[in-house]
Design an enzyme around this catalytic site. Sequence first.
Site, PDB file in Angstrom:
ATOM      1  N   HIS B 153       0.839  -1.116  -0.055  1.00 46.49           N
ATOM      2  CA  HIS B 153      -0.089   0.145  -0.137  1.00 46.49           C
ATOM      3  C   HIS B 153       0.960   1.244  -0.053  1.00 46.49           C
ATOM      4  CE1 HIS B 153       1.085  -0.501   4.455  1.00 46.49           C
ATOM      5  NE2 HIS B 153       0.814   0.704   4.277  1.00 46.49           N
ATOM      6  N   HIS B 199      -5.718  -2.234   5.012  1.00 47.50           N
ATOM      7  CA  HIS B 199      -6.157  -1.017   4.486  1.00 47.50           C
ATOM      8  C   HIS B 199      -5.365  -1.366   3.049  1.00 47.50           C
ATOM      9  CE1 HIS B 199      -1.903  -0.687   6.092  1.00 47.50           C
ATOM     10  NE2 HIS B 199      -1.536   0.575   6.243  1.00 47.50           N
ATOM     11  N   HIS B 214       4.928   7.204   2.457  1.00 48.61           N
ATOM     12  CA  HIS B 214       5.435   6.008   2.324  1.00 48.61           C
ATOM     13  C   HIS B 214       4.971   5.054   1.361  1.00 48.61           C
ATOM     14  CE1 HIS B 214       3.003   4.365   5.779  1.00 48.61           C
ATOM     15  NE2 HIS B 214       2.982   3.199   5.136  1.00 48.61           N
ATOM     16  N   HIS B 246       2.107  -0.885  14.652  1.00 45.98           N
ATOM     17  CA  HIS B 246       1.043   0.167  14.687  1.00 45.98           C
ATOM     18  C   HIS B 246      -0.131  -0.468  15.477  1.00 45.98           C
ATOM     19  CE1 HIS B 246       3.069   2.056  11.504  1.00 45.98           C
ATOM     20  NE2 HIS B 246       2.726   1.232  10.468  1.00 45.98           N
ATOM     21  N   TYR B 255       9.971   1.635   9.375  1.00 45.79           N
ATOM     22  CA  TYR B 255      10.039   2.793   8.414  1.00 45.79           C
ATOM     23  C   TYR B 255      11.253   3.079   8.410  1.00 45.79           C
ATOM     24  CZ  TYR B 255       4.956   4.121   9.284  1.00 45.79           C
ATOM     25  OH  TYR B 255       3.696   4.216   9.105  1.00 45.79           O
TER      26      TYR B 255
END
Lengths: 307, 307, 307, 307
Positions: B153, B199, B214, B246, B255
């Site tokens: 994503h 998501h 990102h 998360h 990240y």
Amino acid sequence: MAMTGILRPGHVQLRVMELGPALHHYKEMVGLIETARDAEGRVYLKAWDEQDLFSIVLREADRPGMDFYGFKVLDAKTLEHYAKRLTDYGVAIERIPAGELKGTGERVRFETPSGHLIELYAQKQHFGNGLPDVNPDVWPDGLKGMHPSRFDHVLLNGDSIPETAKLFQEALDFDLSERIVGPDGSMVGAFLACSTKAHDVAFIHEESKGRLHHVSFHLESWDEIRHAADIMSKNYIPVEYGPGRHGLTRGLTIYFFDPSGNRNETFHGGYIRYPDHPVITWTHEETPKGIFYYGHKMVESFVTANT
Amino acid sequence: MAMTGILRPGHVQLRVMELGPALHHYKEMVGLIETARDAEGRVYLKAWDEQDLFSIVLREADRPGMDFYGFKVLDAKTLEHYAKRLTDYGVAIERIPAGELKGTGERVRFETPSGHLIELYAQKQHFGNGLPDVNPDVWPDGLKGMHPSRFDHVLLNGDSIPETAKLFQEALDFDLSERIVGPDGSMVGAFLACSTKAHDVAFIHEESKGRLHHVSFHLESWDEIRHAADIMSKNYIPVEYGPGRHGLTRGLTIYFFDPSGNRNETFHGGYIRYPDHPVITWTHEETPKGIFYYGHKMVESFVTANT
Amino acid sequence: MAMTGILRPGHVQLRVMELGPALHHYKEMVGLIETARDAEGRVYLKAWDEQDLFSIVLREADRPGMDFYGFKVLDAKTLEHYAKRLTDYGVAIERIPAGELKGTGERVRFETPSGHLIELYAQKQHFGNGLPDVNPDVWPDGLKGMHPSRFDHVLLNGDSIPETAKLFQEALDFDLSERIVGPDGSMVGAFLACSTKAHDVAFIHEESKGRLHHVSFHLESWDEIRHAADIMSKNYIPVEYGPGRHGLTRGLTIYFFDPSGNRNETFHGGYIRYPDHPVITWTHEETPKGIFYYGHKMVESFVTANT
Amino acid sequence: MAMTGILRPGHVQLRVMELGPALHHYKEMVGLIETARDAEGRVYLKAWDEQDLFSIVLREADRPGMDFYGFKVLDAKTLEHYAKRLTDYGVAIERIPAGELKGTGERVRFETPSGHLIELYAQKQHFGNGLPDVNPDVWPDGLKGMHPSRFDHVLLNGDSIPETAKLFQEALDFDLSERIVGPDGSMVGAFLACSTKAHDVAFIHEESKGRLHHVSFHLESWDEIRHAADIMSKNYIPVEYGPGRHGLTRGLTIYFFDPSGNRNETFHGGYIRYPDHPVITWTHEETPKGIFYYGHKMVESFVTANT
């Protein structure tokens, strides 16, 4: 949303020989949560991360096995759509009135060529997953046993596999993700999905009808598979295979049995599948590897034991 | 099948400052596979378990960021359906002719209120995942680096989050899975799904338009997250957060940044979500926990660095 | 056996500001088991897989920190051997009579040049690990929280690191496994082992004496590290770093704090080390990578917060 | 240091039927590193995290099995100490001159009552683990296959288990960590440690002498066990059991075979053991659970196949 039609495996009603040992197994060992009982004495259970009231129903009976397997569909309109599709396809449907299962709306039931009762329903009472809808943590306190996050699928044994797969594909819009072919090239195993999971139901051939091979519960990691295996060993739960892996679906697995002889599975992984992905075929020679990717040996009871 | 309409994130075109270091990063470190280049000098990459020709396109430019983000839809008819839905919704669409991207059919492009170019397309050349369709193993030989299984994503920054979420929900049938609300209760973050993933695209508010937060790659386990972190450390790849988790989506994460400053993510987990599940809300006070579940502290650069 | 002399970290006595919150932290969150209390109000705790009566002693006091750190030696003869070695080395020893700590024999105590009280003892009451000695399972039922298998080590802050390391090496037969050197090449960190662990005690320089940096608990896997991080997040336990990794020892880690501000660590991994292995050196420039292998950034509080 | 005397399993010389397939197996599949060959045609291999020149020696022969198993001791003085201890115990020793094995000092060899040749040696050429001694990363690039970190132990089959265990305990200072007793209470299995590992060598009874049951390699995690199992399946390496677990030592395991029929194991975990810990006993009835903790069924070939 792109996710419409038939959403997911919603429930399975299992026959158990004695309710006491069965509840010990499914609640204390597997770690399902009891949410209701009904006047018939049936016990309703759910995995922690499921939102609806139940996914497993236990019914005491004089032989083990599966009474029926139900899929939740998006809404009432979708239910009628598939009722008509089934009828148009030439399949007789039966309507089970709302409330026959606790908190569950009307169910449309039919029998597959393989001799299994399958149901569709659009409504079931919301129960929640033990976490708030605002600022939820990633898991609730108080989980027990193997604590699967969801009831994942069933694998069913019966004859008429090609006809059964065709019905799921043509009347119910399932995708065929993988198939096993026999020495003569005929389809003896069908893995079918209504979502992006590698399978939501599977059928493997045998010379009888309406048999249950296993009920599968989803774990979150390979480490939870190990933890589940520890619990099985500590508690002398009979294990048939695993921790292991399937070539079919790539899923990590343990096969084990409840006290009535119904086979259970703890399952993790499996690829994400989209309808534009190729269908995977397993040949007769490599079927042992396809099922028992670790070991490559067909476990005898896999093809002889079902309920 | 139940899985219809818009299927999945299909590609993202990224701007990189210098192709050489970018290719080292995405091929040797992340472990994507180069599948094509075009006359414009763009390089096409894919993750190993994707079936289509590419999911990441790198374009050399004088600033980093995202040119556009594309979703694959089920078929040509679906493409026209959504072209009409967008037009009816009042969104201008642009048709990019087939072949503008290698092996890719016509794309229907539009701009979101948040200032991002989004595309839909129905056709892309098949490449395969390195495994045969008959008796496949569970992964192919020769994987490199962090070897994600798929592009998962993007998270995008811009203003007009409520309007953007509404567009995805009403014109494109996405589900809102989670939302972040500001101190005044307005929606400042929207997590949207076209599948059972938690998501497929997300938007978080900032006072500008069209920014990339990102690009996320899916790993198979928490142990692969550790392995990816080892690779980042060994190779001095800048890490912003993680290994971590998360609260939003429950995903396990790192990240990090590519040499041009585009933020990447390695991602594993996240719940399975169905359209009848409740929408999750994160309040302003708990947003740091929602994003940085391990640590609870908002990482400064998270809200200042994007491309 | 080859394993003789000083066997292992046996106990640490920690000062906590309030016993109630401390017990909630160490028992419910960390998951230690309370085994005894004494007339002074001290509470004795152990990790599940330890055999002796306790490894952590909590003492209520008006400031946090460590009272003393004790190593178990093989037997009474070994205790006298090291008492003499210390005396011969020029270190003053104090003999704490048997019983001053519950179920514990005589302790030989000395102060390190870094200002820490270290003890040796040969005898402590056996408690067991909750498993029988005949046909034991792999873990006992009833584990709580992060359920570490053992107290693993402490890291201490103080000055005179080279002198302290020399004492452990020359009088107590510890091995120097790793060292951190300052800009001028002097030793500012010493990791010392009495076993095949990468360290059983470590010292890092600061301009004061007798400070506790952290108390470390051993977990069984990287997945247990994740589970521990989940627990910390759910319960708002302050986390300083992690889940992460050290370059020093290769250990996987989380640093977090008890309610009194004493730093804790959950630790997994770390190489097996033999005395013929080379000593590893970390230069000043790469010390941040050595300590915070994931991220490479020195966390400010790491060098400012201790108790 | 506390770690003195006999340090660790240092090497095993294995007979293989054909060097080519054996090297493919041990180098490409298991992932050992070839470091030397000698004039006799023997090939020397090591696991990546070992510091010495080799741990596995392959010798082409007309039958599989183990020629000898060697332990590294702390130093030359220790070697002479144990040479005397063995002689005093009544065991004949043979001195193999330095250099007979590449880069290896003099070896003191003896035969156990179970018919196995065991060696002690104090010196072996340093090779390194592929990482620098200054600011090392946590693993080197270029690892292949299952990439074990070390050769861990062997399990040997023969008669006279009590006498053999007694020799290791009384002449060589090993600890008995676990024992298996037969129906009549006699010791039929002995697990012995010279370190804090749960075992450095093990013996299980059978009515012959000098047989090799398996050679074990240490992996870093349960996930590496899965990865190793994937490699075995992909490459049709015969697997006997696993991924699984032992009750004895708690180790996670796979048993598989090299092309000559020598059994290998990949091993992870196992508790840390100190000499003051109780000896664990497995009764005859529970021995299947002790060995095959997952499944509880004695695998037939486990007791019939050795080399």
